[in-house]
Design a protein around this motif. Structure first.
Motif, PDB file in Angstrom:
ATOM      1  N   LYS A  53       0.829  -1.212   0.000  1.00 55.34           N
ATOM      2  CA  LYS A  53       0.000   0.000   0.000  1.00 55.34           C
ATOM      3  C   LYS A  53       0.862   1.261   0.000  1.00 55.34           C
ATOM      4  O   LYS A  53       0.426   2.319  -0.450  1.00 55.34           O
ATOM      5  CB  LYS A  53      -0.904   0.003   1.237  1.00 55.34           C
ATOM      6  N   ASP A  54       2.091   1.148   0.496  1.00 53.08           N
ATOM      7  CA  ASP A  54       2.979   2.305   0.603  1.00 53.08           C
ATOM      8  C   ASP A  54       3.900   2.471  -0.594  1.00 53.08           C
ATOM      9  O   ASP A  54       4.659   3.424  -0.663  1.00 53.08           O
ATOM     10  CB  ASP A  54       3.837   2.191   1.874  1.00 53.08           C
ATOM     11  N   LEU A  55       3.833   1.515  -1.537  1.00 54.83           N
ATOM     12  CA  LEU A  55       4.742   1.566  -2.669  1.00 54.83           C
ATOM     13  C   LEU A  55       4.022   1.160  -3.949  1.00 54.83           C
ATOM     14  O   LEU A  55       4.083   0.010  -4.378  1.00 54.83           O
ATOM     15  CB  LEU A  55       5.962   0.661  -2.437  1.00 54.83           C
ATOM     16  N   GLY A  56       3.326   2.134  -4.545  1.00 52.11           N
ATOM     17  CA  GLY A  56       2.698   1.888  -5.839  1.00 52.11           C
ATOM     18  C   GLY A  56       3.721   2.035  -6.947  1.00 52.11           C
ATOM     19  O   GLY A  56       4.791   2.630  -6.763  1.00 52.11           O
ATOM     20  N   TYR A  57       3.414   1.515  -8.119  1.00 51.74           N
ATOM     21  CA  TYR A  57       4.371   1.557  -9.231  1.00 51.74           C
ATOM     22  C   TYR A  57       4.711   2.987  -9.634  1.00 51.74           C
ATOM     23  O   TYR A  57       5.846   3.273 -10.027  1.00 51.74           O
ATOM     24  CB  TYR A  57       3.821   0.775 -10.426  1.00 51.74           C
ATOM     25  N   ASN A  58       3.739   3.881  -9.538  1.00 52.10           N
ATOM     26  CA  ASN A  58       4.004   5.264  -9.937  1.00 52.10           C
ATOM     27  C   ASN A  58       4.801   6.040  -8.900  1.00 52.10           C
ATOM     28  O   ASN A  58       5.240   7.161  -9.153  1.00 52.10           O
ATOM     29  CB  ASN A  58       2.682   5.981 -10.242  1.00 52.10           C
ATOM     30  N   GLN A 164      -1.883  14.257 -20.816  1.00 51.48           N
ATOM     31  CA  GLN A 164      -2.159  14.855 -19.516  1.00 51.48           C
ATOM     32  C   GLN A 164      -1.908  13.835 -18.403  1.00 51.48           C
ATOM     33  O   GLN A 164      -2.648  12.878 -18.230  1.00 51.48           O
ATOM     34  CB  GLN A 164      -3.601  15.365 -19.422  1.00 51.48           C
ATOM     35  N   SER A 165      -0.828  14.057 -17.677  1.00 49.95           N
ATOM     36  CA  SER A 165      -0.505  13.210 -16.530  1.00 49.95           C
ATOM     37  C   SER A 165      -1.406  13.562 -15.349  1.00 49.95           C
ATOM     38  O   SER A 165      -1.710  14.733 -15.111  1.00 49.95           O
ATOM     39  CB  SER A 165       0.969  13.408 -16.147  1.00 49.95           C
ATOM     40  N   CYS A 166      -1.831  12.527 -14.616  1.00 47.99           N
ATOM     41  CA  CYS A 166      -2.766  12.720 -13.502  1.00 47.99           C
ATOM     42  C   CYS A 166      -2.235  12.058 -12.234  1.00 47.99           C
ATOM     43  O   CYS A 166      -2.732  10.992 -11.815  1.00 47.99           O
ATOM     44  CB  CYS A 166      -4.138  12.135 -13.849  1.00 47.99           C
ATOM     45  N   PRO A 167      -1.207  12.650 -11.606  1.00 46.18           N
ATOM     46  CA  PRO A 167      -0.613  12.026 -10.421  1.00 46.18           C
ATOM     47  C   PRO A 167      -1.631  11.763  -9.312  1.00 46.18           C
ATOM     48  O   PRO A 167      -2.424  12.648  -8.971  1.00 46.18           O
ATOM     49  CB  PRO A 167       0.428  13.060  -9.966  1.00 46.18           C
ATOM     50  N   MET A 168      -1.608  10.549  -8.781  1.00 45.61           N
ATOM     51  CA  MET A 168      -2.395  10.118  -7.619  1.00 45.61           C
ATOM     52  C   MET A 168      -3.896   9.987  -7.888  1.00 45.61           C
ATOM     53  O   MET A 168      -4.649   9.585  -6.997  1.00 45.61           O
ATOM     54  CB  MET A 168      -2.176  11.059  -6.422  1.00 45.61           C
ATOM     55  N   LEU A 169      -4.347  10.272  -9.097  1.00 43.79           N
ATOM     56  CA  LEU A 169      -5.785  10.190  -9.349  1.00 43.79           C
ATOM     57  C   LEU A 169      -6.284   8.750  -9.202  1.00 43.79           C
ATOM     58  O   LEU A 169      -7.353   8.517  -8.627  1.00 43.79           O
ATOM     59  CB  LEU A 169      -6.116  10.721 -10.745  1.00 43.79           C
TER      60      LEU A 169
END
Length: 303
Positions: A53-58, A164-169
């Motif tokens: 949960k603390d380490l997503g690929y992005n 369009q990049s969408c960080p954390m969406l």
């Protein structure tokens, strides 16, 4: 994949994602297999390839780290489930996949969702000459430039395409696809895309390059119409991925049996299960039941 190499119409399909967006692909697969009996027995397995949960690929620092972790997850899928095919229902992981050792060494058939998305986007952009597309996706997907380069290679003018990049969406959508935070993020990213030179006098497509985004398509549509007017349309490749698989198989059976299983190394929280079940329950009861009774397997694959 064709039924020729399958034993008596039996197939085992693993659907994987870097989160829970790919469950929508699993649900659509269940729905279509219930309508068209191309297999006598279909075993559907959703494998959540998130490491923690603390380490997503992005959030990982390098492409090498992403490839290394996904590579280990792929080998576990193959060893534990012996699938006939793996569907990567995730644009981020579809971009990462060619960097893995698995892609070079394994004989298991693998299909990514990028191809399905590009096919859909090309179809619409060619059919509507006075149109442009905003490609919404995670930083990994958008920074790769893969969707845009494939569209350009197939004759689409690059000026019709906005990345369009969408960080954390995707993370916020997974937490609650209808939340105010999701609405605010979508509003922010649509506004950023507008500043990149969207032509409001022609048709504007929102190309989803993340399987999570379909859960919040109503918010996307609302915000897009507010920003650009009524001549907008969402293009979601999730169903196209399933349709492409179904078209490859022509033999049908009178009846079919479908089983669905959801496996995850990380915990799927109760509020996540409830939000997804509410969206998917009308078309995919087996998928919903599998989400509710998912198999939590800590240590399923190593970093």
């Amino acid at each position: 994949m064709t039924t020729e190499h399958l034993d008596a119409g039996t197939v085992r399909i693993v659907v994987t994602d870097s989160g829970l967006g790919g469950l929508s692909v699993l649900a659509e697969l269940e729905r279509q297999l219930n309508e068209i009996h191309i297999f006598q027995n279909a075993e559907l397995i959703f494998f959540n390839a998130v490491y923690s949960k603390d380490l997503g690929y992005n959030e990982m620092k390098s492409s090498e780290e992403k490839a290394s972790i996904f590579n280990k997850a792929l080998y576990v899928m193959e060893e534990n489930y012996n699938p006939d095919i793996i569907l990567i229902a995730c644009n981020t992981l579809s971009v990462v996949y060619p960097m893995t050792q698995f892609s070079e060494q394994s004989e298991t058939e693998v299909k990514g969702i990028v191809e399905a998305g590009v096919e859909l986007f090309l179809e619409r952009l060619r059919g509507e000459k006075n149109s442009s597309i905003i490609l919404f996706g995670t930083p990994t997907t958008i920074d790769s430039g893969l969707h845009k380069s494939l569209l350009v290679e197939n004759g689409i003018d690059e000026h019709r395409i906005i990345n369009q990049s969408c960080p954390m969406l995707e993370s916020e959508i997974q937490d609650d696809p209808k939340s105010e935070k999701v609405y605010d993020l979508i509003q922010r990213f649509v506004s950023e895309a507008d500043k990149r030179g969207v032509n409001k006098n022609e048709k504007i497509y929102a190309g989803f390059c993340c399987t999570h985004y379909g859960y919040s398509s109503d918010i996307f549509m609302r915000v897009m119409r507010s920003e650009f007017g009524g001549n907008v349309k969402i293009l979601n490749p999730n169903n196209r991925m399933v349709e492409s698989l179904m078209k490859e198989n022509i033999e049908t059976y009178k009846d079919s049996t479908i089983s669905v299983e959801v496996v995850s190394q990380v915990e799927i929280y109760e509020h996540e299960k409830q939000a997804l079940s509410k969206i998917l329950k009308s078309n995919a009861p087996l998928t919903v039941a599998a989400i509710e009774n998912y198999k939590h397997k800590p240590g399923l694959f190593k970093k």
